[in-house]
Write an enzyme that holds these catalytic residues in place. Structure first.
Site, mmCIF file in Angstrom:
data_model
loop_
_atom_site.group_PDB
_atom_site.id
_atom_site.type_symbol
_atom_site.label_atom_id
_atom_site.label_comp_id
_atom_site.label_asym_id
_atom_site.label_seq_id
_atom_site.Cartn_x
_atom_site.Cartn_y
_atom_site.Cartn_z
ATOM 1 N N PRO A 68 31.369 20.936 20.550
ATOM 2 C CA PRO A 68 32.616 21.231 21.263
ATOM 3 C C PRO A 68 32.326 21.406 22.765
ATOM 4 C CG PRO A 68 31.940 23.118 19.937
ATOM 5 C CD PRO A 68 30.920 22.052 19.692
ATOM 6 N N ASP A 243 28.160 23.787 25.529
ATOM 7 C CA ASP A 243 28.481 23.849 24.099
ATOM 8 C C ASP A 243 29.223 25.170 23.860
ATOM 9 O OD1 ASP A 243 28.421 24.238 21.326
ATOM 10 O OD2 ASP A 243 26.425 23.346 21.101
ATOM 11 N N HIS A 244 30.494 25.062 23.531
ATOM 12 C CA HIS A 244 31.331 26.266 23.447
ATOM 13 C C HIS A 244 30.997 27.120 22.222
ATOM 14 C CE1 HIS A 244 34.349 28.823 24.900
ATOM 15 N NE2 HIS A 244 35.341 27.985 25.069
ATOM 16 N N ARG A 245 30.159 26.581 21.316
ATOM 17 C CA ARG A 245 29.711 27.422 20.195
ATOM 18 C C ARG A 245 28.708 28.467 20.662
ATOM 19 N NH1 ARG A 245 27.327 22.756 16.532
ATOM 20 N NH2 ARG A 245 26.486 22.331 18.604
#
Ligand code: CAO
Length: 271
Positions: A68, A243-245
């Protein structure tokens, strides 16, 4: 574009990062690719896609589909840095010194300040692996396609050492290609289109890294002066994909702002 590491045509091998299981279900229900007879519409020429392009394309698709991505945009005032570089060249420089080398140094300091950017999710995504070393990948545009040599231990090298290494490794990449060893082990990547143009873009994260910094062309921008007038500053656009995780937006904004602050003091980065 992604900066996934691929080797020269003579020595392509699959990097470790692509040997794990494919993420289940992703892309499974997409409609088939359109089959078109383009010759029906006009003259065409058909060229085979190179092995490097196929490999890079596969990495690109995987990274784009499975990570993401968010891209944070900011500007760095490099007016002082550009004056510093000008003075360096007037002093009879022997090594080519571009803004990119200062970006590498600034990125290292930002990675030291925000360790979650110097990290990778492990294979099953249950643990975050925090790295204590600072190896930076730099995207190089070559006739083989995009290659990403990794400059090792950038925290231990001076600006001039990094500048000499970048010149040598990018020349090698363009002339002969690179081995997998020269493109492995990166913590964070930088993709500079500054010598080409642009005002911003969305670089694709080079998995298993969790962020990548894109840079485009410096532009002159009017800023209010202390005296109430206007003065012109050299602004460098920064595009940080993350990486939005692993990284939240506020930290991405802080990370990018720190890079901008560090670039404003080139003397300190060169020390
Ligand atoms: N703004 C304006 N000018 C810039 C600049 C910027 N942000 N960055 C570099 N320049 C200038 C340099 O100073 C140099 O000018 P001089 O020759 O007058 O000194 C000129 O642009 C060319 O620089 P360079 O490209 O040779 O050197 P670099 O250190 O900036 O970059 C390298 C080296 C190997 C990264 C670059 O040549 C390259 O291949 N870039 C393409 C990367 C790419 O394709 N990325 C897209 C991947 S998709 O994610």
């Amino acid at each position: 574009m992604s900066v996934e590491s691929v080797s020269s045509p003579a020595s392509v091998v699959a990097p470790a990062a692509v040997t794990g299981p494919a993420p289940a279900g992703i892309g499974a229900n997409l409609p088939p690719w359109p089959q078109v007879d383009f010759a029906e519409f006009g003259e065409i020429e058909v060229k085979p896609v190179s092995r490097i392009q196929k490999l890079t394309g596969a990495f690109l698709s995987r990274n784009w589909l499975t990570i993401p991505h968010v891209t944070h945009q900011d500007d760095a005032d490099i007016t002082t840095l550009e004056a510093f570089r000008k003075a360096y060249y007037e002093d009879g420089a022997t090594v080519k010194l571009t803004p990119l080398v200062f970006l590498i140094k600034a990125a290292v300091r930002a990675l030291q300040t925000f360790p979650q950017f110097n990290a990778s999710l492990d294979g099953d995504g249950k643990n975050l692996v925090l790295k204590k070393y600072f190896h930076i990948g730099v995207a190089v545009d070559t006739r083989f396609g995009l290659l990403v040599p990794v400059l090792r231990d950038c925290d231990k090298k001076s600006v001039l050492e990094l500048a000499a290494e970048l010149t040598a490794v990018s020349s090698k990449a363009r002339e002969k290609g690179l081995s997998m060893a020269e493109m492995s082990g990166g913590c964070f990547s930088i993709s500079s289109l500054g010598g080409v143009g642009g005002t911003g873009f969305t670089p694709i994260i080079n998995a298993p890294e969790v962020a990548i910094l894109g840079v485009t062309k410096t532009r002159l921008t009017p800023q209010p002066s202390d005296e109430g007038g206007v003065e012109w500053h050299k602004m460098l656009p920064l595009s940080l994909s993350y990486d939005h995780r692993v990284i939240n937006g506020a930290d991405a904004a802080r990370f990018t702002a720190l890079i901008a602050t560090l670039l404003a003091d080139p003397q300190a980065l060169a020390a």
